[in-house]
Design a protein around this motif. Structure first.
Motif, mmCIF file in Angstrom:
data_model
loop_
_atom_site.group_PDB
_atom_site.id
_atom_site.type_symbol
_atom_site.label_atom_id
_atom_site.label_comp_id
_atom_site.label_asym_id
_atom_site.label_seq_id
_atom_site.Cartn_x
_atom_site.Cartn_y
_atom_site.Cartn_z
ATOM 1 N N ASN A 278 43.581 80.767 -50.296
ATOM 2 C CA ASN A 278 42.119 80.424 -50.578
ATOM 3 C C ASN A 278 42.534 79.726 -51.488
ATOM 4 O O ASN A 278 41.665 78.785 -52.028
ATOM 5 N N LYS A 281 44.261 76.450 -52.257
ATOM 6 C CA LYS A 281 42.952 75.289 -51.692
ATOM 7 C C LYS A 281 41.373 75.161 -52.276
ATOM 8 O O LYS A 281 41.361 73.843 -52.482
ATOM 9 N N TYR A 282 41.001 76.361 -52.915
ATOM 10 C CA TYR A 282 39.711 75.904 -53.415
ATOM 11 C C TYR A 282 39.493 75.949 -54.722
ATOM 12 O O TYR A 282 38.965 76.101 -55.839
ATOM 13 N N ASP A 306 42.225 82.542 -59.817
ATOM 14 C CA ASP A 306 42.699 81.580 -59.441
ATOM 15 C C ASP A 306 41.027 80.938 -60.914
ATOM 16 O O ASP A 306 40.342 81.158 -61.223
ATOM 17 N N ILE A 311 32.562 81.586 -55.778
ATOM 18 C CA ILE A 311 31.857 82.323 -55.175
ATOM 19 C C ILE A 311 29.960 82.036 -55.112
ATOM 20 O O ILE A 311 29.925 83.143 -56.163
ATOM 21 N N TYR A 324 32.911 83.680 -41.442
ATOM 22 C CA TYR A 324 31.754 82.528 -42.341
ATOM 23 C C TYR A 324 32.305 81.587 -43.373
ATOM 24 O O TYR A 324 33.787 82.353 -44.043
ATOM 25 N N ARG A 325 31.740 80.549 -43.869
ATOM 26 C CA ARG A 325 31.914 79.844 -44.927
ATOM 27 C C ARG A 325 31.037 79.582 -46.086
ATOM 28 O O ARG A 325 30.144 79.515 -45.512
ATOM 29 N N VAL A 326 31.193 79.574 -46.898
ATOM 30 C CA VAL A 326 30.491 79.363 -48.456
ATOM 31 C C VAL A 326 29.959 78.036 -47.770
ATOM 32 O O VAL A 326 31.133 76.743 -47.372
ATOM 33 N N HIS A 331 33.111 73.658 -50.938
ATOM 34 C CA HIS A 331 34.125 74.162 -49.433
ATOM 35 C C HIS A 331 34.457 74.212 -48.496
ATOM 36 O O HIS A 331 35.708 73.591 -48.096
ATOM 37 N N GLY A 336 38.942 75.232 -42.819
ATOM 38 C CA GLY A 336 39.405 76.348 -42.841
ATOM 39 C C GLY A 336 38.440 77.050 -42.088
ATOM 40 O O GLY A 336 37.681 76.122 -40.900
ATOM 41 N N SER A 337 38.572 78.362 -41.206
ATOM 42 C CA SER A 337 38.137 78.725 -40.211
ATOM 43 C C SER A 337 37.439 79.576 -40.434
ATOM 44 O O SER A 337 35.807 80.113 -39.506
ATOM 45 N N GLY A 338 37.103 80.270 -41.354
ATOM 46 C CA GLY A 338 36.885 81.609 -42.218
ATOM 47 C C GLY A 338 36.402 82.724 -41.823
ATOM 48 O O GLY A 338 35.845 83.591 -41.864
ATOM 49 N N GLY A 340 39.666 83.726 -42.492
ATOM 50 C CA GLY A 340 41.155 84.522 -43.183
ATOM 51 C C GLY A 340 40.529 85.609 -44.359
ATOM 52 O O GLY A 340 41.289 86.410 -44.685
ATOM 53 N N MET A 341 39.260 85.523 -44.815
ATOM 54 C CA MET A 341 39.298 86.754 -45.478
ATOM 55 C C MET A 341 39.096 88.371 -44.656
ATOM 56 O O MET A 341 39.577 89.234 -44.880
ATOM 57 N N SER A 365 37.562 82.519 -59.403
ATOM 58 C CA SER A 365 38.030 83.561 -58.450
ATOM 59 C C SER A 365 38.828 84.704 -59.303
ATOM 60 O O SER A 365 39.780 84.493 -59.263
#
Ligand code: ADP
Length: 373
Positions: A278, A281-282, A306, A311, A324-326, A331, A336-338, A340-341, A365
């Motif tokens: 992440n 990625k972000y 990072d 967020i 959940y994805r922002v 983002h 992404g699939s939402g 990972g977290m 973050s």
């Protein structure tokens, strides 16, 4: 609470006066209630334990063990504590009533008895108990139903994922072979790239869905004791290429004095990998990612910081939710699939730890895995 469902209800009357017992028994059995009586505190408690009545009428003034003490003992017993207790007493004293409520009584009837009053109070409290019982059963039914739905959903997710995985691998394999065997026109290459991107997205979604199922199945492997530096170094190195490709600085700062952690290596490395993936990625090009490990008080802290997108504060409480994805363009532009977290949190919780996140939009973050040392 079977008595209520079958009959009007079973009432236990505890009173040392035989004439009171007779009067109440006649009155209430005429109304269809099943009546059991006891002429003192201790026999009353013994009988309550045997028959589990739906309601207890309890005299206050009794020799040996008074009504308050009987009530306190009833409330101490998990089997009996939910049975409503109505006190009966010759004294119509406010302090007596207050004490009755304090020890767990639900109502109070004064002697001499008003017959209609007794019936009204008994009916009300039995009705209330019945309703409470219904609500509890409904809740339990809902809980079971929810549990079954969740199991069904997991099964569906797992079956669908397994069934989709192979055809998607075939598409990706086919693209690879096509490129090797044919010289594609620029237009053809563009279309193939489109197919490839789509297939890659499906493939990573399926991988995440299978990972969630794998992780949620619980820790099957035995935790191992590992040196934190030796554990983290290869994970960070695995991301060096991806970070370089995005022009990101990736740094691992091991602790000044190495220490051990006790983890299931395959699981915990996945948690750290998800955080690092992440971060890469972000974090836009030119940014910086740092991984550290420290011992603080009784805890091990593994931190991934990072300087990326950050967020939004309103999204922070939800980022561990499944799928959940922002909902911000920058983002969502990232694949992404939402999930990972969710995976990170499940793994860390299974190690009796927690995940903390600090983030500022536009600044970056810090995710911290906190594990008991
Ligand atoms: P995804 O597959 O979308 O990355 P995750 O469950 O890993 O899903 O993360 C949930 C969301 O939290 C992401 O969609 C992203 O918006 C946000 N997020 C997670 N990590 C970071 C990070 N390091 N920087 C910024 N946003 C992040």
């Amino acid at each position: 609470m079977p008595a209520l469902t079958e009959k009007k209800g079973c009432i236990l009357i505890i009173d040392d006066s035989q004439s009171n017992l007779d009067l109440l028994e006649t009155l209430l059995s005429d109304r269809g209630y099943t009546i059991r009586t006891a002429d003192g505190g201790q026999p009353g408690l013994d009988l309550a334990r045997t028959i589990s009545p739906d309601l207890i009428l309890l005299d206050i003034m009794m020799p040996m063990m008074n009504g308050y003490e009987v009530c306190l003992r009833l409330k101490e017993d998990p089997q009996l504590r939910d049975i409503p207790v109505i006190f009966i007493s010759a004294l119509d004293d406010i302090m007596e009533k207050v004490t009755g409520f304090k020890v767990g009584g639900v109502d109070y009837i004064a002697k001499p008895f008003q017959l209609e009053e007794i019936i009204a109070r008994v009916e009300t409290h039995l009705e209330l108990r019945w309703k409470r019982w219904e609500v509890e059963h409904l809740r339990e039914w809902e809980r079971n139903y929810y549990q079954k739905l969740m199991e069904l959903k997991d099964e569906l997710m797992s079956t669908a994922s397994h069934n989709i995985k192979n055809p998607v691998s075939n598409i990706l394999g086919g693209i690879h072979l096509l490129r090797k065997s044919e010289k594609l026109s620029p237009k053809g290459e563009k279309y193939v790239e489109m197919i490839e991107r789509g297939a890659e997205r499906i493939s990573s979604l399926i991988t995440d869905m299978l990972d969630v199922a794998w992780v949620e199945a619980g820790l099957k492997d035995v935790p191992e004791t590992l040196h934190v530096k030796a554990f983290l170094q290869p994970i960070v190195e695995h991301f060096t290429y991806g970070a370089q490709k995005k022009n990101l600085t990736l740094q691992f700062t091991p602790p000044s004095v190495d220490f051990s952690i006790r983890v299931v290596p395959s699981r915990m490395s996945q948690a750290v990998e998800n955080l690092l993936s992440n971060a890469v990625k972000y974090t836009p090009s030119g940014g910086r990612i740092e991984v550290t490990a420290d011992l603080q008080d009784e805890n091990v802290l593994i931190r991934v910081t990072d300087t990326g997108l950050g967020i939004p504060v309103e999204d922070l409480p939800h980022i561990f939710d499944k799928f959940y994805r922002v909902q911000r363009r920058e983002h969502l532009d990232q694949p992404g699939s939402g999930l990972g977290m969710t995976i990170v949190q499940t793994i860390v919780t299974q190690h009796n730890g927690r995940v903390e996140v600090e983030s500022k939009e536009g600044q970056g973050s810090t995710f911290t895995i906190v594990l008991p040392a």
